[in-house]
Design an enzyme around this catalytic site. Structure first.
Site, PDB file in Angstrom:
ATOM      1  N   GLY A  25     -66.850  65.112 -60.499  1.00 51.88           N
ATOM      2  CA  GLY A  25     -65.796  65.528 -59.589  1.00 51.88           C
ATOM      3  C   GLY A  25     -64.415  65.167 -60.098  1.00 51.88           C
ATOM      4  O   GLY A  25     -64.267  64.331 -61.002  1.00 51.88           O
ATOM      5  N   PHE A  26     -63.399  65.783 -59.489  1.00 56.59           N
ATOM      6  CA  PHE A  26     -62.012  65.548 -59.896  1.00 56.59           C
ATOM      7  C   PHE A  26     -61.256  64.839 -58.780  1.00 56.59           C
ATOM      8  O   PHE A  26     -61.187  65.326 -57.650  1.00 56.59           O
ATOM      9  CB  PHE A  26     -61.326  66.880 -60.213  1.00 56.59           C
ATOM     10  CG  PHE A  26     -59.967  66.714 -60.858  1.00 56.59           C
ATOM     11  CD1 PHE A  26     -59.862  66.375 -62.200  1.00 56.59           C
ATOM     12  CD2 PHE A  26     -58.807  66.888 -60.123  1.00 56.59           C
ATOM     13  CE1 PHE A  26     -58.628  66.213 -62.802  1.00 56.59           C
ATOM     14  CE2 PHE A  26     -57.565  66.732 -60.714  1.00 56.59           C
ATOM     15  CZ  PHE A  26     -57.472  66.389 -62.064  1.00 56.59           C
ATOM     16  N   THR A  28     -57.878  63.446 -56.942  1.00 56.58           N
ATOM     17  CA  THR A  28     -56.534  64.019 -56.809  1.00 56.58           C
ATOM     18  C   THR A  28     -55.458  62.972 -56.550  1.00 56.58           C
ATOM     19  O   THR A  28     -54.379  63.309 -56.055  1.00 56.58           O
ATOM     20  CB  THR A  28     -56.515  65.069 -55.682  1.00 56.58           C
ATOM     21  OG1 THR A  28     -56.814  64.427 -54.435  1.00 56.58           O
ATOM     22  CG2 THR A  28     -57.536  66.169 -55.949  1.00 56.58           C
ATOM     23  N   ASP A  52     -61.732  65.474 -54.751  1.00 62.05           N
ATOM     24  CA  ASP A  52     -61.743  64.287 -53.896  1.00 62.05           C
ATOM     25  C   ASP A  52     -60.318  63.942 -53.511  1.00 62.05           C
ATOM     26  O   ASP A  52     -59.458  63.744 -54.369  1.00 62.05           O
ATOM     27  CB  ASP A  52     -62.376  63.110 -54.654  1.00 62.05           C
ATOM     28  CG  ASP A  52     -62.355  61.834 -53.833  1.00 62.05           C
ATOM     29  OD1 ASP A  52     -63.297  61.625 -53.044  1.00 62.05           O
ATOM     30  OD2 ASP A  52     -61.387  61.053 -53.964  1.00 62.05           O
ATOM     31  N   TYR A  57     -53.514  59.228 -49.928  1.00 64.04           N
ATOM     32  CA  TYR A  57     -52.866  59.692 -51.165  1.00 64.04           C
ATOM     33  C   TYR A  57     -51.570  60.435 -50.887  1.00 64.04           C
ATOM     34  O   TYR A  57     -50.736  60.596 -51.782  1.00 64.04           O
ATOM     35  CB  TYR A  57     -53.803  60.600 -51.962  1.00 64.04           C
ATOM     36  CG  TYR A  57     -55.095  59.952 -52.396  1.00 64.04           C
ATOM     37  CD1 TYR A  57     -55.290  58.571 -52.311  1.00 64.04           C
ATOM     38  CD2 TYR A  57     -56.147  60.726 -52.881  1.00 64.04           C
ATOM     39  CE1 TYR A  57     -56.479  57.989 -52.693  1.00 64.04           C
ATOM     40  CE2 TYR A  57     -57.342  60.138 -53.271  1.00 64.04           C
ATOM     41  CZ  TYR A  57     -57.510  58.776 -53.175  1.00 64.04           C
ATOM     42  OH  TYR A  57     -58.697  58.208 -53.553  1.00 64.04           O
ATOM     43  N   LYS A  86     -60.722  61.338 -46.804  1.00 64.58           N
ATOM     44  CA  LYS A  86     -61.078  60.011 -46.306  1.00 64.58           C
ATOM     45  C   LYS A  86     -60.216  59.579 -45.124  1.00 64.58           C
ATOM     46  O   LYS A  86     -59.021  59.912 -45.048  1.00 64.58           O
ATOM     47  CB  LYS A  86     -60.942  58.975 -47.429  1.00 64.58           C
ATOM     48  CG  LYS A  86     -61.685  59.346 -48.703  1.00 64.58           C
ATOM     49  CD  LYS A  86     -61.539  58.266 -49.780  1.00 64.58           C
ATOM     50  CE  LYS A  86     -62.001  58.787 -51.117  1.00 64.58           C
ATOM     51  NZ  LYS A  86     -60.999  59.653 -51.754  1.00 64.58           N
ATOM     52  N   HIS A 119     -62.462  55.223 -45.760  1.00 65.81           N
ATOM     53  CA  HIS A 119     -61.845  54.838 -47.031  1.00 65.81           C
ATOM     54  C   HIS A 119     -62.158  53.393 -47.422  1.00 65.81           C
ATOM     55  O   HIS A 119     -62.443  53.107 -48.584  1.00 65.81           O
ATOM     56  CB  HIS A 119     -60.327  55.055 -46.960  1.00 65.81           C
ATOM     57  CG  HIS A 119     -59.697  55.247 -48.301  1.00 65.81           C
ATOM     58  ND1 HIS A 119     -58.659  56.121 -48.514  1.00 65.81           N
ATOM     59  CD2 HIS A 119     -59.946  54.694 -49.507  1.00 65.81           C
ATOM     60  CE1 HIS A 119     -58.304  56.091 -49.791  1.00 65.81           C
ATOM     61  NE2 HIS A 119     -59.072  55.226 -50.403  1.00 65.81           N
ATOM     62  N   GLN A 191     -68.854  55.787 -52.131  1.00 65.09           N
ATOM     63  CA  GLN A 191     -67.937  55.859 -53.271  1.00 65.09           C
ATOM     64  C   GLN A 191     -67.400  54.462 -53.583  1.00 65.09           C
ATOM     65  O   GLN A 191     -66.778  53.833 -52.734  1.00 65.09           O
ATOM     66  CB  GLN A 191     -66.786  56.812 -52.944  1.00 65.09           C
ATOM     67  CG  GLN A 191     -65.880  57.126 -54.121  1.00 65.09           C
ATOM     68  CD  GLN A 191     -64.718  58.024 -53.729  1.00 65.09           C
ATOM     69  OE1 GLN A 191     -63.558  57.624 -53.772  1.00 65.09           O
ATOM     70  NE2 GLN A 191     -65.030  59.252 -53.331  1.00 65.09           N
ATOM     71  N   GLY A 221     -62.682  52.876 -66.161  1.00 67.46           N
ATOM     72  CA  GLY A 221     -61.924  51.632 -66.041  1.00 67.46           C
ATOM     73  C   GLY A 221     -60.467  51.790 -65.699  1.00 67.46           C
ATOM     74  O   GLY A 221     -59.697  50.836 -65.781  1.00 67.46           O
ATOM     75  N   ASN A 266     -53.580  65.525 -68.029  1.00 62.42           N
ATOM     76  CA  ASN A 266     -53.576  66.076 -69.383  1.00 62.42           C
ATOM     77  C   ASN A 266     -54.655  67.153 -69.496  1.00 62.42           C
ATOM     78  O   ASN A 266     -55.831  66.889 -69.240  1.00 62.42           O
ATOM     79  CB  ASN A 266     -53.829  64.952 -70.391  1.00 62.42           C
ATOM     80  CG  ASN A 266     -53.852  65.446 -71.819  1.00 62.42           C
ATOM     81  OD1 ASN A 266     -54.837  66.010 -72.268  1.00 62.42           O
ATOM     82  ND2 ASN A 266     -52.760  65.215 -72.531  1.00 62.42           N
ATOM     83  N   ARG A 271     -60.428  68.710 -69.639  1.00 63.52           N
ATOM     84  CA  ARG A 271     -61.529  69.479 -70.232  1.00 63.52           C
ATOM     85  C   ARG A 271     -62.553  68.553 -70.870  1.00 63.52           C
ATOM     86  O   ARG A 271     -63.772  68.743 -70.718  1.00 63.52           O
ATOM     87  CB  ARG A 271     -60.970  70.460 -71.268  1.00 63.52           C
ATOM     88  CG  ARG A 271     -62.021  71.375 -71.889  1.00 63.52           C
ATOM     89  CD  ARG A 271     -61.358  72.417 -72.771  1.00 63.52           C
ATOM     90  NE  ARG A 271     -60.519  73.317 -71.996  1.00 63.52           N
ATOM     91  CZ  ARG A 271     -60.984  74.363 -71.320  1.00 63.52           C
ATOM     92  NH1 ARG A 271     -62.279  74.624 -71.307  1.00 63.52           N
ATOM     93  NH2 ARG A 271     -60.159  75.139 -70.648  1.00 63.52           N
ATOM     94  N   GLU A 272     -62.083  67.551 -71.579  1.00 62.88           N
ATOM     95  CA  GLU A 272     -62.984  66.596 -72.237  1.00 62.88           C
ATOM     96  C   GLU A 272     -63.859  65.872 -71.223  1.00 62.88           C
ATOM     97  O   GLU A 272     -65.066  65.679 -71.426  1.00 62.88           O
ATOM     98  CB  GLU A 272     -62.152  65.578 -73.027  1.00 62.88           C
ATOM     99  CG  GLU A 272     -62.936  64.431 -73.617  1.00 62.88           C
ATOM    100  CD  GLU A 272     -62.018  63.343 -74.167  1.00 62.88           C
ATOM    101  OE1 GLU A 272     -62.345  62.156 -74.011  1.00 62.88           O
ATOM    102  OE2 GLU A 272     -60.958  63.688 -74.731  1.00 62.88           O
TER     103      GLU A 272
END
Length: 313
Positions: A25-26, A28, A52, A57, A86, A119, A191, A221, A266, A271-272
């Site tokens: 997942g990504f 935000t 997420d 946020y 959350k 949360h 989470q 990390g 980035n 993508r990586e």
């Protein structure tokens, strides 16, 4: 399906028929709204299908606009996307839980979320102040509500169809056990910070036993010292397998049975972080046996204050 796709496309089934959460997942948590919108757009183009977010946020509206843009362009349908947000600590009182989600839904421009998480287990006094402090700068907690009371209000959101699944975040195993023991609707997702320096094996085992998906945030990390991506064991495996250290750590997370969240602005890194493929069994065992570093980077489980979210000045 090609081998290289088996992890990035993997999904974990949620309890009680609440759907399935993408393993990768990504997150935000990106403060700059322009950078956040572009990063989310890139993540969706790359193939991420879980976003997420969180009230704390302060950018649910940005997330909502980015999703709406993709929906209107016809490149993505709502049912293809898993969206999490959350409940923040100042909304733990049962009467505030429903309105808090309604406000998040308005900002996200959605009729429902796929997962709504508490949360942190720490309750703050009800009101508009998200970071209540006393005259000495110490956090003020609300002792007038229990986590079980908040959870019962969360269950009603599932009954109403506003949240397909509910869960917890930033929680210790002992507290999770208490909620599981009293819950009518069991947590579907938990989470927590987890990575090779904080594997949380006992928590992961408990989640497996109870049909809960453990999801790791900060799986790399959070770029903090000691740098996980510079760990000699992980670097050696990465060189041997022609992967990046980040891809090794992320593959490890999914292969051991946890979902994860990554965050970046980035394009190449986004993508990586999505393009992960399985590690051989001996590499997984090597990471378990030879990585000796033990670090928790975020003290939120002790304070209820997320260490990675900057407080407004």
């Amino acid at each position: 399906m090609p081998l290289s796709d088996t992890l990035r496309d993997k999904r974990f089934a949620l309890a009680d028929g609440a759907g399935a959460i993408p393993a990768v997942g990504f997150g935000t948590l990106i403060r700059d709204p322009v950078a956040a919108r572009q990063a989310i757009k890139t993540a969706l183009e790359v193939g991420f299908r879980h976003l997420d977010s969180a009230e704390l946020y302060g950018n649910e509206d940005v997330v909502g606009n980015a999703m709406r843009e993709a929906f209107e362009a016809g490149t993505l349908r709502r049912q293809e996307l898993f969206v999490t947000t959350k409940l923040w600590n100042n909304n733990h009182r049962p009467e505030r839980v429903g309105p808090a989600l309604e406000a998040s839904l308005r900002r996200l421009q959605l009729d429902y979320v796929d997962a709504y998480l508490i949360h942190t287990p720490s309750a703050f006094p009800p009101g508009d102040e998200q970071h209540p402090r006393d005259e000495h700068g110490q956090v003020i907690y609300d002792t007038g509500v229990t986590l079980a009371q908040t959870w019962r209000a969360m269950e009603r959101l599932v009954d109403e169809g506003k949240a397909r699944a509910i869960g917890l975040s930033d929680i210790r195993l002992e507290t999770l056990k208490e909620i599981v023991a009293v819950a009518r609707i069991k947590p579907a997702v938990v989470q927590v910070e987890s990575h090779p320096y904080l594997p949380e094996w006992k928590l992961l085992d408990f989640c497996r036993q109870h049909g809960i998906v453990m999801q790791a945030f900060a799986p790399l990390g959070h770029g903090m010292e000691p740098r996980l991506t510079e760990d000699p064991v992980i670097m050696a495996i990465a060189r041997r397998l022609h992967k990046t250290p980040a891809q090794v750590a992320l593959a490890w997370a999914v292969q051991r049975g946890s979902a994860l969240l990554t965050t970046s602005t980035n394009h190449g890194r986004i993508r990586e972080n999505f393009d992960i493929s399985p590690l051989p069994e001996e590499a997984l065992q090597e990471m378990r046996d030879r990585i000796a570093t033990s670090v928790r980077f975020n003290a939120v489980v002790e304070t209820g204050v997320p260490g990675f979210v900057p407080r407004p000045q």
